[in-house]
Design a protein around this motif. Structure first.
Motif, PDB file in Angstrom:
ATOM      1  N   ARG A  17       0.859  -1.190   0.000  1.00 34.12           N
ATOM      2  CA  ARG A  17       0.000   0.000   0.000  1.00 34.12           C
ATOM      3  C   ARG A  17       0.886   1.228   0.000  1.00 34.12           C
ATOM      4  N   GLU A  18       0.287   2.388  -0.187  1.00 29.29           N
ATOM      5  CA  GLU A  18       1.015   3.660  -0.099  1.00 29.29           C
ATOM      6  C   GLU A  18       0.280   4.579   0.857  1.00 29.29           C
ATOM      7  N   ASN A  19       1.050   5.311   1.679  1.00 30.35           N
ATOM      8  CA  ASN A  19       0.432   6.282   2.571  1.00 30.35           C
ATOM      9  C   ASN A  19       0.132   7.567   1.804  1.00 30.35           C
ATOM     10  N   GLU A  20      -0.378   8.572   2.489  1.00 32.51           N
ATOM     11  CA  GLU A  20      -0.759   9.827   1.827  1.00 32.51           C
ATOM     12  C   GLU A  20       0.425  10.569   1.213  1.00 32.51           C
ATOM     13  N   LYS A  21       1.637  10.244   1.635  1.00 29.45           N
ATOM     14  CA  LYS A  21       2.843  10.868   1.075  1.00 29.45           C
ATOM     15  C   LYS A  21       3.471  10.010  -0.025  1.00 29.45           C
ATOM     16  N   GLY A  22       2.808   8.919  -0.391  1.00 27.56           N
ATOM     17  CA  GLY A  22       3.305   8.052  -1.455  1.00 27.56           C
ATOM     18  C   GLY A  22       4.355   7.047  -1.016  1.00 27.56           C
ATOM     19  N   LYS A  23       4.565   6.900   0.283  1.00 27.49           N
ATOM     20  CA  LYS A  23       5.564   5.946   0.786  1.00 27.49           C
ATOM     21  C   LYS A  23       4.934   4.563   0.952  1.00 27.49           C
ATOM     22  N   PRO A  24       5.647   3.502   0.538  1.00 25.35           N
ATOM     23  CA  PRO A  24       5.090   2.156   0.621  1.00 25.35           C
ATOM     24  C   PRO A  24       5.073   1.604   2.047  1.00 25.35           C
ATOM     25  N   TYR A  25       4.041   0.793   2.316  1.00 22.73           N
ATOM     26  CA  TYR A  25       3.963   0.077   3.588  1.00 22.73           C
ATOM     27  C   TYR A  25       3.117  -1.169   3.385  1.00 22.73           C
ATOM     28  N   THR A  26       3.196  -2.097   4.328  1.00 26.06           N
ATOM     29  CA  THR A  26       2.370  -3.295   4.305  1.00 26.06           C
ATOM     30  C   THR A  26       2.174  -3.794   5.729  1.00 26.06           C
ATOM     31  N   TYR A  27       1.170  -4.623   5.883  1.00 29.31           N
ATOM     32  CA  TYR A  27       0.948  -5.353   7.124  1.00 29.31           C
ATOM     33  C   TYR A  27       1.098  -6.828   6.795  1.00 29.31           C
ATOM     34  N   ALA A  28       2.063  -7.475   7.410  1.00 29.29           N
ATOM     35  CA  ALA A  28       2.314  -8.892   7.171  1.00 29.29           C
ATOM     36  C   ALA A  28       1.832  -9.683   8.375  1.00 29.29           C
ATOM     37  N   ARG A  29       1.104 -10.737   8.128  1.00 28.73           N
ATOM     38  CA  ARG A  29       0.684 -11.640   9.206  1.00 28.73           C
ATOM     39  C   ARG A  29       1.718 -12.749   9.271  1.00 28.73           C
ATOM     40  N   VAL A  30       2.414 -12.840  10.419  1.00 27.98           N
ATOM     41  CA  VAL A  30       3.459 -13.844  10.611  1.00 27.98           C
ATOM     42  C   VAL A  30       3.030 -14.756  11.759  1.00 27.98           C
ATOM     43  N   VAL A  31       3.049 -16.066  11.509  1.00 30.49           N
ATOM     44  CA  VAL A  31       2.664 -17.025  12.544  1.00 30.49           C
ATOM     45  C   VAL A  31       3.911 -17.723  13.082  1.00 30.49           C
ATOM     46  N   VAL A  32       3.936 -17.869  14.401  1.00 28.24           N
ATOM     47  CA  VAL A  32       5.085 -18.448  15.099  1.00 28.24           C
ATOM     48  C   VAL A  32       4.587 -19.560  16.017  1.00 28.24           C
ATOM     49  N   THR A  33       5.213 -20.727  15.910  1.00 25.52           N
ATOM     50  CA  THR A  33       4.916 -21.844  16.808  1.00 25.52           C
ATOM     51  C   THR A  33       6.224 -22.254  17.466  1.00 25.52           C
ATOM     52  N   ASP A  34       6.304 -22.039  18.776  1.00 24.95           N
ATOM     53  CA  ASP A  34       7.521 -22.405  19.509  1.00 24.95           C
ATOM     54  C   ASP A  34       7.558 -23.903  19.768  1.00 24.95           C
TER      55      ASP A  34
END
Length: 122
Positions: A17-34
């Motif tokens: 995605r891009e914020n209002e200033k045109g900078k890229p970002y994302t939300y990653a779902r990471v799963v961890v099993t100890d």
């Protein structure tokens, strides 16, 4: 906030995605099993925890690109960590694990990686 470093698998390919200033970002779902060691020396899987990892800039672009090309990859992330408790309407109480990552990398455990230096710095 606390600081956390974890390694786990992407649950799905994140969306760039891009914020209002045109900078890229994302939300990653990471799963961890100890893996938990028992008294007899054997190991069992612990609970699986999902982390919502916010990634910005060039790291976001690269993460989305490699995930789109390679699928379910193993990543290491580090950043500010916050856990919040919420109750969805009509549901049970849940804990949401959020990380504002300042570092994200592909794990070398059981996968090969090719690194190319980009011409930009952030």
């Amino acid at each position: 906030m606390s600081y956390i470093t974890r390694t786990g698998n992407l649950a799905a390919t994140p969306v760039l995605r891009e914020n209002e200033k045109g900078k890229p970002y994302t939300y990653a779902r990471v799963v961890v099993t100890d893996r938990i060691r028992q008294e007899d020396g054997s190991y069992v899987n612990g609970a699986t925890i999902g982390y919502d990892v916010a990634v910005q800039g060039n790291q976001a672009t690269n993460l989305v690109d490699v995930a789109a090309r390679c699928g379910n990859i193993r990543v290491t992330f580090a950043g500010e960590y916050r856990a919040t408790v919420y109750r969805p309407e009509g549901g049970e109480e849940r804990i949401q694990h959020e990380v504002r990552a300042d570092e994200v990398g592909v794990s070398l455990h059981l996968q090969s990686v090719t690194v190319e230096r980009s011409g930009t710095s952030e």
